[in-house]
Design a protein around this motif. Structure first.
Motif, mmCIF file in Angstrom:
data_model
loop_
_atom_site.group_PDB
_atom_site.id
_atom_site.type_symbol
_atom_site.label_atom_id
_atom_site.label_comp_id
_atom_site.label_asym_id
_atom_site.label_seq_id
_atom_site.Cartn_x
_atom_site.Cartn_y
_atom_site.Cartn_z
ATOM 1 N N ASP A 253 0.825 -1.202 0.000
ATOM 2 C CA ASP A 253 0.000 0.000 0.000
ATOM 3 C C ASP A 253 0.863 1.258 0.000
ATOM 4 O OD1 ASP A 253 -2.795 1.049 0.186
ATOM 5 O OD2 ASP A 253 -2.034 1.954 2.029
ATOM 6 N N CYS A 254 1.988 1.222 0.703
ATOM 7 C CA CYS A 254 2.914 2.365 0.709
ATOM 8 C C CYS A 254 3.472 2.616 -0.692
ATOM 9 C CB CYS A 254 4.056 2.117 1.685
ATOM 10 S SG CYS A 254 3.594 2.186 3.429
ATOM 11 N N ILE A 255 3.826 1.550 -1.388
ATOM 12 C CA ILE A 255 4.344 1.676 -2.754
ATOM 13 C C ILE A 255 3.257 2.218 -3.673
ATOM 14 C CG2 ILE A 255 5.237 0.400 -4.734
ATOM 15 C CD1 ILE A 255 6.563 -1.512 -2.730
ATOM 16 N N LYS A 256 2.033 1.740 -3.509
ATOM 17 C CA LYS A 256 0.925 2.211 -4.329
ATOM 18 C C LYS A 256 0.686 3.709 -4.123
ATOM 19 C CE LYS A 256 -3.310 1.938 -3.077
ATOM 20 N NZ LYS A 256 -4.668 1.519 -2.650
ATOM 21 N N THR A 257 0.728 4.154 -2.871
ATOM 22 C CA THR A 257 0.529 5.572 -2.581
ATOM 23 C C THR A 257 1.610 6.415 -3.250
ATOM 24 O OG1 THR A 257 -0.571 5.155 -0.473
ATOM 25 C CG2 THR A 257 0.458 7.310 -0.741
ATOM 26 N N LEU A 258 2.847 5.959 -3.201
ATOM 27 C CA LEU A 258 3.936 6.697 -3.846
ATOM 28 C C LEU A 258 3.681 6.837 -5.346
ATOM 29 C CD1 LEU A 258 7.744 6.153 -3.215
ATOM 30 C CD2 LEU A 258 6.848 6.623 -5.475
ATOM 31 N N LEU A 259 3.277 5.744 -5.994
ATOM 32 C CA LEU A 259 3.034 5.776 -7.430
ATOM 33 C C LEU A 259 1.866 6.699 -7.785
ATOM 34 C CD1 LEU A 259 3.508 1.990 -8.264
ATOM 35 C CD2 LEU A 259 4.986 3.860 -9.005
ATOM 36 N N GLN A 260 0.833 6.702 -6.967
ATOM 37 C CA GLN A 260 -0.352 7.503 -7.267
ATOM 38 C C GLN A 260 -0.146 8.990 -7.002
ATOM 39 O OE1 GLN A 260 -3.433 5.498 -5.005
ATOM 40 N NE2 GLN A 260 -4.018 4.259 -6.753
ATOM 41 N N THR A 261 0.804 9.325 -6.146
ATOM 42 C CA THR A 261 0.999 10.731 -5.780
ATOM 43 C C THR A 261 2.348 11.282 -6.244
ATOM 44 O OG1 THR A 261 1.905 10.095 -3.612
ATOM 45 C CG2 THR A 261 -0.460 10.496 -3.738
ATOM 46 N N LYS A 262 3.079 10.526 -7.054
ATOM 47 C CA LYS A 262 4.415 10.953 -7.452
ATOM 48 C C LYS A 262 4.399 12.274 -8.208
ATOM 49 C CE LYS A 262 4.865 8.462 -11.891
ATOM 50 N NZ LYS A 262 5.566 9.525 -12.661
ATOM 51 N N GLY A 263 3.310 12.565 -8.901
ATOM 52 C CA GLY A 263 3.234 13.792 -9.686
ATOM 53 C C GLY A 263 3.209 15.061 -8.862
ATOM 54 N N ILE A 264 2.879 14.963 -7.575
ATOM 55 C CA ILE A 264 2.842 16.148 -6.715
ATOM 56 C C ILE A 264 3.768 16.007 -5.520
ATOM 57 C CG2 ILE A 264 0.485 16.805 -7.365
ATOM 58 C CD1 ILE A 264 -0.466 15.503 -4.745
ATOM 59 N N SER A 265 4.615 14.986 -5.531
ATOM 60 C CA SER A 265 5.514 14.762 -4.405
ATOM 61 C C SER A 265 6.570 15.860 -4.332
ATOM 62 C CB SER A 265 6.198 13.400 -4.532
ATOM 63 O OG SER A 265 7.140 13.206 -3.495
ATOM 64 N N ASN A 267 9.420 15.242 -2.991
ATOM 65 C CA ASN A 267 10.670 14.501 -3.081
ATOM 66 C C ASN A 267 11.016 14.267 -4.550
ATOM 67 O OD1 ASN A 267 12.568 12.261 -3.216
ATOM 68 N ND2 ASN A 267 12.171 11.965 -1.028
ATOM 69 N N GLU A 268 12.146 14.812 -4.972
ATOM 70 C CA GLU A 268 12.519 14.736 -6.388
ATOM 71 C C GLU A 268 12.672 13.288 -6.854
ATOM 72 O OE1 GLU A 268 13.263 16.332 -10.127
ATOM 73 O OE2 GLU A 268 12.559 17.316 -8.290
ATOM 74 N N ALA A 269 13.225 12.432 -6.004
ATOM 75 C CA ALA A 269 13.406 11.028 -6.380
ATOM 76 C C ALA A 269 12.066 10.336 -6.600
ATOM 77 C CB ALA A 269 14.215 10.295 -5.305
ATOM 78 N N PHE A 270 11.079 10.684 -5.786
ATOM 79 C CA PHE A 270 9.758 10.079 -5.919
ATOM 80 C C PHE A 270 9.083 10.489 -7.226
ATOM 81 C CE2 PHE A 270 8.886 9.523 -1.065
ATOM 82 C CZ PHE A 270 9.927 8.606 -1.011
ATOM 83 N N ARG A 271 9.357 11.686 -7.685
ATOM 84 C CA ARG A 271 8.695 12.194 -8.890
ATOM 85 C C ARG A 271 9.134 11.449 -10.146
ATOM 86 N NH1 ARG A 271 6.196 17.209 -8.349
ATOM 87 N NH2 ARG A 271 6.496 17.611 -10.563
ATOM 88 N N HIS A 272 10.257 10.735 -10.068
ATOM 89 C CA HIS A 272 10.783 10.070 -11.253
ATOM 90 C C HIS A 272 10.666 8.544 -11.198
ATOM 91 C CE1 HIS A 272 12.751 14.066 -11.499
ATOM 92 N NE2 HIS A 272 12.650 13.867 -12.801
ATOM 93 N N VAL A 273 9.912 8.010 -10.255
ATOM 94 C CA VAL A 273 9.719 6.563 -10.231
ATOM 95 C C VAL A 273 8.844 6.149 -11.399
ATOM 96 C CG1 VAL A 273 10.006 6.428 -7.731
ATOM 97 C CG2 VAL A 273 7.714 6.698 -8.688
ATOM 98 N N THR A 274 9.080 4.953 -11.913
ATOM 99 C CA THR A 274 8.375 4.501 -13.108
ATOM 100 C C THR A 274 7.530 3.254 -12.892
ATOM 101 O OG1 THR A 274 10.329 3.244 -13.776
ATOM 102 C CG2 THR A 274 10.120 5.499 -14.632
ATOM 103 N N GLY A 275 7.664 2.632 -11.754
ATOM 104 C CA GLY A 275 6.907 1.414 -11.506
ATOM 105 C C GLY A 275 7.191 0.856 -10.132
ATOM 106 N N PHE A 276 6.749 -0.376 -9.917
ATOM 107 C CA PHE A 276 6.846 -1.000 -8.599
ATOM 108 C C PHE A 276 8.285 -1.073 -8.096
ATOM 109 C CE2 PHE A 276 7.440 -4.691 -5.884
ATOM 110 C CZ PHE A 276 6.414 -4.545 -4.956
ATOM 111 N N LYS A 277 9.194 -1.562 -8.930
ATOM 112 C CA LYS A 277 10.575 -1.771 -8.499
ATOM 113 C C LYS A 277 11.268 -0.467 -8.150
ATOM 114 C CE LYS A 277 14.829 -4.145 -9.857
ATOM 115 N NZ LYS A 277 15.488 -4.961 -10.923
#
Length: 324
Positions: A253-265, A267-277
């Motif tokens: 669930d933590c990973i899912k939240t990061l993916l769903q909110t990465k566009g407004i995070s 944290n610069e690193a979070f904004r560039h995640v591309t998937g689960f891994k």
């Protein structure tokens, strides 16, 4: 199912004798869809502020407000940001949860009946069965969540964006209006933004559904072997199942939240995640193993009563639809 017909016939005199786990065999598809829709809306809206706190914890937002306990956090945020701060995003849940849960309950009941007909000595031409098989229930739950999440994932992403935007009042680019937010995300991030978390959502909800339904039917078979409606026993069974499932699937669930909110995070690193891994790596780099357990307490607190709320609303709506 003779006992079910007898129980429903005398329901006004003895409401405690209603079969709880499924609609009667002569229930229409519309009854299943309506009951499931109301169950989903009730489940998500009643506990919505708890879910908002969980999202903020997982995004590491408003750390001062969420450091003193769950209910103190609700009080603090309400007083500093306004009463509606923890309800932002509920419109997306209302729009998505109804249809998604209608599909969820219908697929669950029909899949469970199909598997019981194929794998056990039970045979029925109806959409439901009162057979109790934890493993079969788990498989049916997996099929149900796969179907419903395909519809719910975009609404869930919008909900979490709106929840997060409540903590960013200075961010004028983040709309809290549902349709405008959806339009902005589509223009800036494309259609893929709405479904980037779908694989992770399935990785979260498939084990959650398997654990939830499996533990629910197993606990119910012990506490309530006659499978008659008893609110106390069903609340206990549902609470145990929902709590265990929620706790064990929190890292996903933590990973899912990061993916769903990465566009407004922020944290610069979070904004560039591309998937689960990549999301998992970014979370670990930011906070170690503890980062995967943020929001554990509100997630469990949300799911324990929401299981009871969902089934209670399902049963209530069923009775209304059957009699009309």
């Amino acid at each position: 199912m003779e006992h079910q017909e007898h129980q429903i016939q005398f329901m006004p005199k003895d409401p405690m004798e209603i079969d709880y786990e499924a609609l009667p065999e002569d229930a229409s598809l519309g009854a299943h869809l309506g009951a499931g829709a109301l169950a989903g809306i009730m489940e998500h809206t009643v506990m919505f502020p708890i879910d908002s706190i969980k999202t903020r914890m997982q995004m590491n937002l408003s750390s001062k407000e969420i450091s003193k306990g769950l209910f103190q956090s609700i009080s603090k945020i309400s007083s500093t940001e306004g009463f509606y701060a923890l309800w932002k995003g509920v419109s997306s849940v209302i729009l998505g949860a109804g249809p998604a849960h209608a599909i969820y309950f219908s697929v669950f009941e029909s899949t469970k009946t199909f598997l019981c007909n194929r794998l056990t000595t039970s045979h029925t031409n109806k959409i439901v069965t009162d057979e109790n098989h934890p493993i079969i229930a788990s498989c049916a739950g997996i099929a149900a969540t796969t179907a419903s999440d395909a519809l719910m994932t975009p609404f869930d992403m919008l909900k979490q964006r709106m929840q997060a935007s409540a903590a960013y009042p200075e961010n004028k680019s983040t709309s809290i209006r549902l349709l405008k937010l959806a339009s902005d995300i589509y223009k800036k991030e494309g259609i893929g933004a709405f479904y980037i978390s779908y694989p992770t959502t399935l990785l979260t909800n498939i084990p959650f559904a398997a654990l939830n339904f499996g533990f629910y039917e197993y606990t119910s078979s012990i506490l309530n072997p006659k499978h008659i409606y008893n609110p106390y026993l069903h609340c206990v069974s549902g609470g145990i199942a929902g709590g265990i499932a929620a706790a064990l699937t929190t890292p996903f669930d933590c990973i899912k939240t990061l993916l769903q909110t990465k566009g407004i995070s922020s944290n610069e690193a979070f904004r560039h995640v591309t998937g689960f891994k990549s999301a998992a790596k970014a979370l670990y780099k930011q906070g170690g193993y503890k980062a995967f357990w943020r929001g554990l307490k509100p997630r469990v607190i949300f799911n324990v009563p929401s299981t009871a709320i969902s089934w209670t609303a399902y049963e209530m709506c069923k009775e209304i639809l059957i009699k009309t």
